[in-house]
Design a protein around this motif. Structure first.
Motif, PDB file in Angstrom:
ATOM      1  N   VAL A   3      88.017  -3.693  19.678  1.00  0.00           N
ATOM      2  CA  VAL A   3      88.642  -4.922  20.136  1.00  0.00           C
ATOM      3  C   VAL A   3      89.381  -4.606  21.425  1.00  0.00           C
ATOM      4  O   VAL A   3      90.041  -3.567  21.532  1.00  0.00           O
ATOM      5  CB  VAL A   3      89.632  -5.465  19.077  1.00  0.00           C
ATOM      6  N   ALA A   4      89.302  -5.504  22.377  1.00  0.00           N
ATOM      7  CA  ALA A   4      90.027  -5.302  23.628  1.00  0.00           C
ATOM      8  C   ALA A   4      91.524  -5.250  23.343  1.00  0.00           C
ATOM      9  O   ALA A   4      92.034  -6.016  22.525  1.00  0.00           O
ATOM     10  CB  ALA A   4      89.705  -6.423  24.610  1.00  0.00           C
ATOM     11  N   VAL A   5      92.231  -4.337  24.008  1.00  0.00           N
ATOM     12  CA  VAL A   5      93.663  -4.138  23.768  1.00  0.00           C
ATOM     13  C   VAL A   5      94.443  -5.431  24.001  1.00  0.00           C
ATOM     14  O   VAL A   5      95.292  -5.809  23.180  1.00  0.00           O
ATOM     15  CB  VAL A   5      94.207  -3.002  24.669  1.00  0.00           C
ATOM     16  N   GLN A   6      94.156  -6.141  25.065  1.00  0.00           N
ATOM     17  CA  GLN A   6      94.886  -7.379  25.354  1.00  0.00           C
ATOM     18  C   GLN A   6      94.615  -8.445  24.293  1.00  0.00           C
ATOM     19  O   GLN A   6      95.507  -9.177  23.895  1.00  0.00           O
ATOM     20  CB  GLN A   6      94.526  -7.905  26.748  1.00  0.00           C
ATOM     21  N   THR A   7      93.392  -8.521  23.791  1.00  0.00           N
ATOM     22  CA  THR A   7      93.050  -9.487  22.749  1.00  0.00           C
ATOM     23  C   THR A   7      93.862  -9.203  21.489  1.00  0.00           C
ATOM     24  O   THR A   7      94.379 -10.113  20.848  1.00  0.00           O
ATOM     25  CB  THR A   7      91.541  -9.424  22.437  1.00  0.00           C
ATOM     26  N   ARG A   8      93.983  -7.915  21.163  1.00  0.00           N
ATOM     27  CA  ARG A   8      94.770  -7.545  19.981  1.00  0.00           C
ATOM     28  C   ARG A   8      96.241  -7.891  20.169  1.00  0.00           C
ATOM     29  O   ARG A   8      96.889  -8.413  19.265  1.00  0.00           O
ATOM     30  CB  ARG A   8      94.597  -6.057  19.690  1.00  0.00           C
TER      31      ARG A   8
END
Length: 164
Positions: A7-12
């Protein structure tokens, strides 16, 4: 075959930030009285009050057998019921507080030691206590069990005098 999930860090971070969001609408526009945090705590504490009113819907309460026509009588009944709920909540709070303060326990419905019995359970446990009158003047309390004695003791001298 093998695989992995990513999962993309920013999405998380966005997902974690949204978990703390709570929408609360109010008509209390006087912001000097309550800030947002206090307003939210007050709102969440209503659950305890709602839990108290839940018993009104219970078949144990027999509310369906009441029929009142006059608004004054309905208001009077609601006032008495609200007062009873306040007394119920106060005694439940006091019992729980004293059990914790005195590091004592009271057996729950599964007979396991607990420090947070419901008022309903405590009241049910007081079934079986009787007043024995001797010669019409001398009165004795009979049928007091150990768990009833625990509650009487933690509530203090006033209750001990009543049940002695």
């Amino acid at each position: 075959m093998t695989g992995s999930c990513a999962v993309a860090v920013q999405t998380r971070r966005d997902a974690e930030a949204s978990l703390g969001c709570f929408v609360l609408a109010t008509n209390d526009t006087d912001t000097a009285r309550l800030d947002a945090g206090e307003l939210l705590r007050t709102y969440k504490s209503q659950q305890q009050v709602e839990r108290g009113f839940r018993f009104l819907k219970s078949p144990d309460f027999l509310v369906s057998s009441l029929y009142l026509k006059k608004p004054e009588r309905i208001e009077a009944l609601l006032m008495v019921m609200t007062l009873c709920l306040m007394v119920y909540a106060a005694i439940q709070h006091r019992i729980r507080y004293e059990l914790k303060r005195q590091s004592r326990t009271f057996p729950d419905m599964k007979k396991k030691p607990a420090q947070n019995p419901t008022g309903r359970w405590v009241f049910l446990c007081f079934d079986g206590i009787h007043v024995l009158s001797v010669n019409g003047t001398e009165k004795h309390m009979v049928g007091i069990s150990e768990r009833q004695s625990t509650i009487i003791f933690i509530l203090g001298s006033t209750y001990q005098e009543i049940y002695s």
